[in-house]
Structures are given as C-alpha cells and as structure tokens.
Design a protein around this motif. Sequence first.
Motif, PDB file in Angstrom:
ATOM      1  N   GLY A  59       0.789  -1.229   0.000  1.00  0.00           N
ATOM      2  CA  GLY A  59       0.000   0.000   0.000  1.00  0.00           C
ATOM      3  C   GLY A  59       0.825   1.286   0.000  1.00  0.00           C
ATOM      4  O   GLY A  59       0.288   2.356  -0.214  1.00  0.00           O
ATOM      5  N   ASP A  60       2.130   1.188   0.251  1.00  0.00           N
ATOM      6  CA  ASP A  60       2.989   2.374   0.163  1.00  0.00           C
ATOM      7  C   ASP A  60       3.215   2.742  -1.291  1.00  0.00           C
ATOM      8  O   ASP A  60       3.316   1.861  -2.142  1.00  0.00           O
ATOM      9  CB  ASP A  60       4.378   2.088   0.765  1.00  0.00           C
ATOM     10  CG  ASP A  60       4.393   2.121   2.275  1.00  0.00           C
ATOM     11  OD1 ASP A  60       3.516   2.781   2.865  1.00  0.00           O
ATOM     12  OD2 ASP A  60       5.304   1.505   2.864  1.00  0.00           O
ATOM     13  N   ASP A  61       3.358   4.035  -1.537  1.00  0.00           N
ATOM     14  CA  ASP A  61       3.898   4.431  -2.837  1.00  0.00           C
ATOM     15  C   ASP A  61       5.412   4.380  -2.713  1.00  0.00           C
ATOM     16  O   ASP A  61       5.966   4.624  -1.640  1.00  0.00           O
ATOM     17  CB  ASP A  61       3.447   5.843  -3.196  1.00  0.00           C
ATOM     18  CG  ASP A  61       1.968   5.877  -3.549  1.00  0.00           C
ATOM     19  OD1 ASP A  61       1.573   5.118  -4.454  1.00  0.00           O
ATOM     20  OD2 ASP A  61       1.221   6.640  -2.923  1.00  0.00           O
ATOM     21  N   ALA A  62       6.075   4.059  -3.796  1.00  0.00           N
ATOM     22  CA  ALA A  62       7.527   3.903  -3.738  1.00  0.00           C
ATOM     23  C   ALA A  62       8.172   4.429  -5.007  1.00  0.00           C
ATOM     24  O   ALA A  62       7.540   4.534  -6.046  1.00  0.00           O
ATOM     25  CB  ALA A  62       7.878   2.433  -3.553  1.00  0.00           C
ATOM     26  N   LEU A  63       9.439   4.786  -4.873  1.00  0.00           N
ATOM     27  CA  LEU A  63      10.240   5.221  -6.014  1.00  0.00           C
ATOM     28  C   LEU A  63      11.378   4.223  -6.199  1.00  0.00           C
ATOM     29  O   LEU A  63      11.972   3.775  -5.212  1.00  0.00           O
ATOM     30  CB  LEU A  63      10.850   6.591  -5.735  1.00  0.00           C
ATOM     31  CG  LEU A  63       9.886   7.772  -5.653  1.00  0.00           C
ATOM     32  CD1 LEU A  63      10.613   8.990  -5.099  1.00  0.00           C
ATOM     33  CD2 LEU A  63       9.334   8.082  -7.044  1.00  0.00           C
ATOM     34  N   PRO A  64      11.690   3.915  -7.436  1.00  0.00           N
ATOM     35  CA  PRO A  64      12.833   3.024  -7.652  1.00  0.00           C
ATOM     36  C   PRO A  64      14.139   3.753  -7.346  1.00  0.00           C
ATOM     37  O   PRO A  64      14.302   4.914  -7.725  1.00  0.00           O
ATOM     38  CB  PRO A  64      12.731   2.691  -9.146  1.00  0.00           C
ATOM     39  CG  PRO A  64      11.932   3.789  -9.749  1.00  0.00           C
ATOM     40  CD  PRO A  64      11.057   4.357  -8.676  1.00  0.00           C
TER      41      PRO A  64
END
Length: 191
Positions: A59-64
């Motif tokens: 459910g977290d948004d993430a960045l590569p």
Amino acid sequence: MTDVLGMPVLVLNRFFQPVQITTVKRAMVLLYGDAAEAIDEEGEARDFGAWRALDVREGDDALPIVGGALRVPRVVHLHRYDRTPRATVRLTRRNLMFRDAHQCQYCGKRPAMRDLNIDHVLPRSRGGDDTWENLVTACRDCNLRKGWKTPDEANMRLARSPFRPKWSMTAQLLMGAGWRFKEWEAFLKAS
Ligand SMILES: [Zn+2]
C-alpha cells in the motif's frame, strides 16, 4: 495512474507547523540534501540514510532507487526553517492541480501530470483572466476539445465550480480534494 513524483507532501517548519505542500520530487531533493527529515506515521523523523533503510510496505507508494525501492514520505520536517505559515495560497499551476486533485475537471480522468493542462473556463481570448475561479485542471483531450469555447458552447460540464481556497492551509484543501494521508492528520489538527 497518478504520477508519484507529483504527489503532495506536507512540509513542516522547525516548530512542526505545516508551512506548505510540495511535491514528492521536491521533498526528495530536500531529504537527500539534508534540508529536511522525513516523518513517518508514528511521528518519528529520519534523515535520508535512515529513511531509505525502511521497508516498502503493502500500500505504500515507492520510487525506484539503486538497489531497491524507496518509500515515499508524506511529511517532511525542515529542521532549520523558522518561518511561519503563509496567509494565502499562491495561484500556481501546481496548487491548481492540487486543488483539483490532478483530475480533469471535465471528464474526471487522472492522467500523468505531463498530460494535464490548465484550462481557462472563459477563454483568455474572450476576456477570461488568470484567477482561481477561472482556471481548472483539464486533460489534454478535453482542453483541445474545448478550444476557444465556453463549457456551454462546447457542451462540456465542469465537475464543480472552481474556487479560491479560503483557508491559510493548503493541506486542508488537499484533504477536501481527496488527498488523505494518515501521516498528515496529527499536524493538521494541531494547526
Ligand atoms: Zn478530460
């Protein structure tokens, strides 16, 4: 799909007062440059090194990032910034898009930020000006379709009448527009 780098992040001053909303992109620059610490939902502040060590949860948004993924912070703390909140919300492209929750006000789509335009409800060529009440977020297709017409002439309907934010806190507007992160709640209630 919403553009993660364009999502809103609440910015706190040294005294933990909300001072503005920025984008994830800008918040990452502040965090990486040690101008800010990221704050989690328990209120714990972490610098970039400690933040990047956190897991990305369901459910977290993430960045590569190199070697994995970085959890997107919802709140950053400018630990050296003393100024107090602004009294009014500045009329900017970014704030307009936040007000409209990155959603086309004609068709309801939420394309990537680069495919969103700012539309003059009453076109400039017909005396429409640059005000909160005359500007809305529109997708490229709707913006083109509307062209130099009014919504009535183009047979298009606005989801709601555009409005000038009345309050001093951008975040409250964002919450009204559908952005709601539990990490914001403690700071917005206190202000
Ligand atoms: Zn549209």
